[in-house]
Enzyme design. Structure first.
Site, PDB file in Angstrom:
ATOM      1  N   GLU A  92     135.254 -16.045  58.844  1.00 17.85           N
ATOM      2  CA  GLU A  92     135.582 -16.487  60.201  1.00 17.85           C
ATOM      3  C   GLU A  92     137.033 -16.104  60.542  1.00 17.85           C
ATOM      4  OE1 GLU A  92     134.068 -17.292  62.712  1.00 17.85           O
ATOM      5  OE2 GLU A  92     135.445 -18.420  63.964  1.00 17.85           O
ATOM      6  N   ARG A 104     132.371 -14.643  80.934  1.00 19.25           N
ATOM      7  CA  ARG A 104     131.061 -14.067  80.650  1.00 19.25           C
ATOM      8  C   ARG A 104     131.073 -12.530  80.689  1.00 19.25           C
ATOM      9  NH1 ARG A 104     126.964 -17.649  81.120  1.00 19.25           N
ATOM     10  NH2 ARG A 104     125.533 -15.934  81.495  1.00 19.25           N
ATOM     11  N   CYS A 147     127.800 -11.295  82.085  1.00 21.41           N
ATOM     12  CA  CYS A 147     127.848 -11.206  83.530  1.00 21.41           C
ATOM     13  C   CYS A 147     127.736 -12.604  84.130  1.00 21.41           C
ATOM     14  CB  CYS A 147     126.742 -10.342  84.134  1.00 21.41           C
ATOM     15  SG  CYS A 147     126.704  -8.663  83.503  1.00 21.41           S
ATOM     16  N   TRP A 168     129.770  -7.482  82.573  1.00 19.89           N
ATOM     17  CA  TRP A 168     129.954  -6.983  81.206  1.00 19.89           C
ATOM     18  C   TRP A 168     128.943  -5.864  81.059  1.00 19.89           C
ATOM     19  CZ3 TRP A 168     127.067  -6.519  76.648  1.00 19.89           C
ATOM     20  CH2 TRP A 168     127.811  -6.286  75.490  1.00 19.89           C
ATOM     21  N   LYS A 197     131.884 -13.783  76.202  1.00 25.26           N
ATOM     22  CA  LYS A 197     131.687 -15.075  75.566  1.00 25.26           C
ATOM     23  C   LYS A 197     130.224 -15.334  75.247  1.00 25.26           C
ATOM     24  CE  LYS A 197     132.975 -19.218  74.374  1.00 25.26           C
ATOM     25  NZ  LYS A 197     133.565 -19.199  73.018  1.00 25.26           N
ATOM     26  N   ASN A 224     122.225 -10.433  86.194  1.00 23.47           N
ATOM     27  CA  ASN A 224     122.694 -10.672  84.831  1.00 23.47           C
ATOM     28  C   ASN A 224     121.481 -10.464  83.931  1.00 23.47           C
ATOM     29  OD1 ASN A 224     123.726 -11.763  82.465  1.00 23.47           O
ATOM     30  ND2 ASN A 224     123.518 -13.884  83.159  1.00 23.47           N
ATOM     31  N   GLY A 225     121.639  -9.669  82.866  1.00 22.19           N
ATOM     32  CA  GLY A 225     120.519  -9.456  81.960  1.00 22.19           C
ATOM     33  C   GLY A 225     120.182  -7.982  81.843  1.00 22.19           C
ATOM     34  N   GLU A 261     138.708  -9.829  66.446  1.00 25.98           N
ATOM     35  CA  GLU A 261     138.311 -10.034  67.850  1.00 25.98           C
ATOM     36  C   GLU A 261     139.498  -9.981  68.801  1.00 25.98           C
ATOM     37  OE1 GLU A 261     134.726 -13.146  68.646  1.00 25.98           O
ATOM     38  OE2 GLU A 261     136.343 -13.933  67.427  1.00 25.98           O
ATOM     39  N   HIS A 299     135.142  -5.124  42.762  1.00 22.40           N
ATOM     40  CA  HIS A 299     133.987  -4.231  42.910  1.00 22.40           C
ATOM     41  C   HIS A 299     134.148  -3.304  44.112  1.00 22.40           C
ATOM     42  CE1 HIS A 299     132.012  -6.283  39.681  1.00 22.40           C
ATOM     43  NE2 HIS A 299     132.195  -7.446  40.283  1.00 22.40           N
ATOM     44  N   LYS A 341     138.095 -13.728  63.650  1.00 18.14           N
ATOM     45  CA  LYS A 341     139.073 -14.131  64.676  1.00 18.14           C
ATOM     46  C   LYS A 341     140.140 -13.053  64.831  1.00 18.14           C
ATOM     47  CE  LYS A 341     137.435 -16.574  66.330  1.00 18.14           C
ATOM     48  NZ  LYS A 341     136.161 -17.152  66.086  1.00 18.14           N
TER      49      LYS A 341
HETATM   50  C1  G6P Z   1     129.759 -14.024  71.167  1.00 14.68           C
HETATM   51  C2  G6P Z   1     131.032 -14.819  71.229  1.00 14.68           C
HETATM   52  C3  G6P Z   1     131.276 -15.520  69.897  1.00 14.68           C
HETATM   53  C4  G6P Z   1     130.077 -16.362  69.529  1.00 14.68           C
HETATM   54  C5  G6P Z   1     128.785 -15.556  69.535  1.00 14.68           C
HETATM   55  C6  G6P Z   1     127.560 -16.454  69.428  1.00 14.68           C
HETATM   56  O1  G6P Z   1     129.916 -12.970  70.269  1.00 14.68           O
HETATM   57  O2  G6P Z   1     132.126 -13.984  71.532  1.00 14.68           O
HETATM   58  O3  G6P Z   1     132.417 -16.354  70.020  1.00 14.68           O
HETATM   59  O4  G6P Z   1     130.272 -16.905  68.263  1.00 14.68           O
HETATM   60  O5  G6P Z   1     128.652 -14.844  70.759  1.00 14.68           O
HETATM   61  O6  G6P Z   1     127.511 -17.251  70.563  1.00 14.68           O
HETATM   62  P1  G6P Z   1     126.806 -18.657  70.637  1.00 14.68           P
HETATM   63  O7  G6P Z   1     127.034 -19.127  72.042  1.00 14.68           O
HETATM   64  O8  G6P Z   1     125.360 -18.423  70.336  1.00 14.68           O
HETATM   65  O9  G6P Z   1     127.452 -19.539  69.620  1.00 14.68           O
END
Ligand code: G6P
Length: 609
Positions: free
Chosen positions: A482, A27, A2, A74, A604, A98-99, A489, A505, A486
């Site tokens: 990773e 956000r 948010c 969000w 994010k 927010n929170g 996501e 396995h 990606k």
């Molecule tokens: C969210 C974002 C990711 C990020 C993760 C941790 O899931 O979408 O891209 O890696 O948070 O965020 P940070 O700001 O702690 O790296």
């Protein structure tokens, strides 16, 4: 999660609020809203969907005013919908939040018993009613807000305005980020500085437990109990261009291509250095790192993957034992603390709720040697650790992290070298060679980016797939993880990563011609073992997409597609090998037509648990 923007100024602030929300949309972006005070009183507009939907409503209604609060959401409590969108209203006041208010159920029950009616499923509406009720006995608006938030448990940043006091906004922060922006023509507040660069560079970062009253030409900050406090004013160094798309189509694309510059900025201090010094991590680093017995890395998401790569480096190069754990697990687990552990928290934003809580937990267990590797110097995380390293990737807007990851890896490699040196495991010639490799890294990454056309050509093969398997070994196993993250996501293809040795396995049972298998295959000591694993895939009809190195003998053949990276980069190869995986997921998402920068259901910065 948010985003909040608030403004009280001499001019119509609606364009400022909307532009601020656009900057904060990373956000959260499932609904948006604003509340204004103008000659008609309190006006609220809310829309399901993106800020663009809210903008359309503003255009239709011609809404304008000099005082306003705005929000991009969000969803946590209550589904994304217009009725759950902020601001929430009670008795002529409006609140954005927010929170998460953890005791919202108990508060809601009391408020309902007092006759307050709820029109949403959010925890935020509790805050609106609480303040409205408090105002009946506490006439001063600022005092009433403070008395109300003293009853809240959880993490929050809020902004509140009141119809009968058109020149005043109250904000408060506890656990979720909030800063003030000051200017001669008005005062502002927002979740981050990027939202306010349009009007000012003069920022004041609030601390947890701070409340502030904003008027057009002044402001004051107090603690929740009303004690006045001063917070320093800082000139934001953020360049406005850094948060613009420029010639790129998406922020993720821009950020992938910014990696050479991000690495070069992060490693700038090495340009003239003849050696690697502990001071890179803070003034107390030498003393704190000297007799560290082990390293514990705590992070979430992509930052966690950076930690997993670092474990291979720390154990192999520095000879120090290292554990890596996702923050949400560590914070609730009974673990065995050791005060001689270096606790490393990694976070792009420095505001991830689980990472912050895990750090607090480690400190409460007596582990005071704490380090933050973070991309935001003013973040909560950086303020709470003894040591820090600021990656200089610049603002990262795309939800899928890219340049933050590679700069985190660069920082973790420096940490590895510092610890190796302090433990007598780095010879002078080795150190010189490492410095040369690090200085050349931006160029090496730039060369990998030139592979984009070939990767783009592969993307079409994935467009109709439902699943994908990523394989890697050693320090490239976290790179495979990773890559899988990606892809899932942003393209919504279900992707899993496996250590290639684990294939037989279980996951081999899934392999057929419908399951593309992506292999991270640098020319390192494990290449022959990996080749055998790939044969196991091929023998089951699996289509292979292999990212190899220039000097590898890996050749394309029927069902095996191979791309050669320009050079093998030794221990730092992980930084190169992640780049084609970022590009692959980006181009697959483009082919599938998904929203690259704002994938569904994600945000994010995860500032709630
Ligand atoms: C969210 C974002 C990711 C990020 C993760 C941790 O899931 O979408 O891209 O890696 O948070 O965020 P940070 O700001 O702690 O790296």
């Amino acid at each position: 999660m948010c985003g909040i923007v608030a403004a009280v100024a001499d001019r119509d602030i609606v364009p400022v609020l909307l532009e601020g929300l656009r900057k904060l949309e990373y956000r959260g972006y499932d609904s948006a809203g604003l509340a204004l005070i103008n000659e008609n009183g309190l006006q609220r507009l809310r829309a399901l969907g993106r800020v663009a939907e809210l903008t359309a409503q503003v255009d239709e209604t011609g809404a304008a005013g000099n005082t306003g609060i705005a929000h991009t959401r969000w969803a946590t409590h209550g589904a994304p919908s217009e009725r759950n969108a902020h601001p929430h209203i009670s008795g002529g006041l409006a609140v954005v939040h927010n929170g998460i208010i953890e005791n919202h159920e108990a508060l809601r029950a009391h408020l309902k018993a007092d006759g307050y009616e709820f029109t949403s499923d959010t925890d935020t509406e509790v805050v609106a009613h609480l303040i409205a009720r408090e105002l009946q006995t506490t006439p001063d608006f600022f005092t009433a807000v403070r008395a109300s938030i003293a009853r809240l448990q959880g993490a929050y940043a809020i902004a509140v305005l009141r119809e009968v006091e058109p020149d005043r906004i109250i904000v408060a922060r506890e656990g979720s980020p909030l800063l003030l922006g000051l200017s001669d023509a008005g005062n502002y507040a927002a979740s981050d500085a990027s939202a306010l660069l349009q009007v000012t560079r003069r920022m004041v970062y609030l601390e947890n437990g701070d409340c502030a009253e904003l008027k057009r030409d002044n402001y004051r900050i107090t603690r929740v109990d009303g004690t006045p406090v001063e917070r320093p004013e800082k000139e934001s160094q953020l360049s406005a261009d850094a948060v613009e798309l420029g010639a790129y189509r998406h922020y993720m694309q821009k950020e992938i291509f910014e990696q050479p510059a991000a690495l070069s900025n992060t490693l700038e201090m090495l340009e003239t250095a003849h050696s690697i010094q502990p001071g890179l991590f803070g003034a107390d680093a030498e003393a704190m790192l000297k007799d560290v017995r082990q390293v514990l890395i705590i992070a979430c998401g992509t930052s966690y993957h950076a930690g997993l790569v670092a474990r291979y480096w720390l154990e192999a190069i520095a000879g120090i034992s290292c554990a890596v754990e996702v923050a949400s697990e560590y914070r609730y687990r009974d673990s065995v603390p050791d005060p001689q552990t270096l606790v490393v928290t990694i976070s792009q934003s420095g505001e991830t709720a689980d990472t912050l809580a895990a750090l607090q937990h480690a400190k409460a267990l007596g582990m005071t040697r704490t380090l933050a590797i973070c991309n935001v110097p003013e973040s909560s995380l950086v303020r709470e650790t003894a040591l820090r390293f600021i990656t200089r990737a610049g603002p990262e807007i795309g939800v899928a992290s890219t340049k933050a990851f590679t700069t985190q890896l660069a920082a973790l490699y420096l940490l590895t070298l510092v610890l190796a040196k302090s433990r007598g495991r780095l010879t002078v010639s080795h150190e010189a060679a490492e410095l040369t490799a690090l200085r050349h890294l931006p160029v090496a990454v730039a060369k990998v980016l030139e592979l984009e056309p070939q990767i783009k050509a592969w993307a079409g093969h994935f467009a109709t797939k439902q699943h994908a398997l990523f394989l890697g070994r050693g320090r490239h196993y976290p790179i495979a993880m990773e890559g899988a993250l990606k892809l899932k996501e942003i393209s919504y293809i279900h992707a899993e990563a496996y250590a290639a040795g684990e294939l037989k396995h279980g996951p081999l049972a899934l392999v057929d011609k419908e399951m593309p298998v992506i292999a991270v295959a640098p020319n390192d000591a494990l290449i022959e073992k990996l080749k055998s694993n790939l044969q196991e895939v091929r023998a089951r009809g699996g289509e292979l997409y292999v990212f190899a190195d220039a000097d590898s003998e890996m050749q394309a053949s029927d069902g095996i597609h191979v791309l050669h990276l320009p050079e093998h980069y030794g221990a730092l190869s992980a930084l190169l090998h992640v780049v084609p995986l970022q590009l692959l997921s980006y181009h697959v998402a483009l082919v599938r037509g998904t929203d690259v920068d704002k994938p569904r259901n994600l945000a994010k910065s995860v500032t709630v648990e």
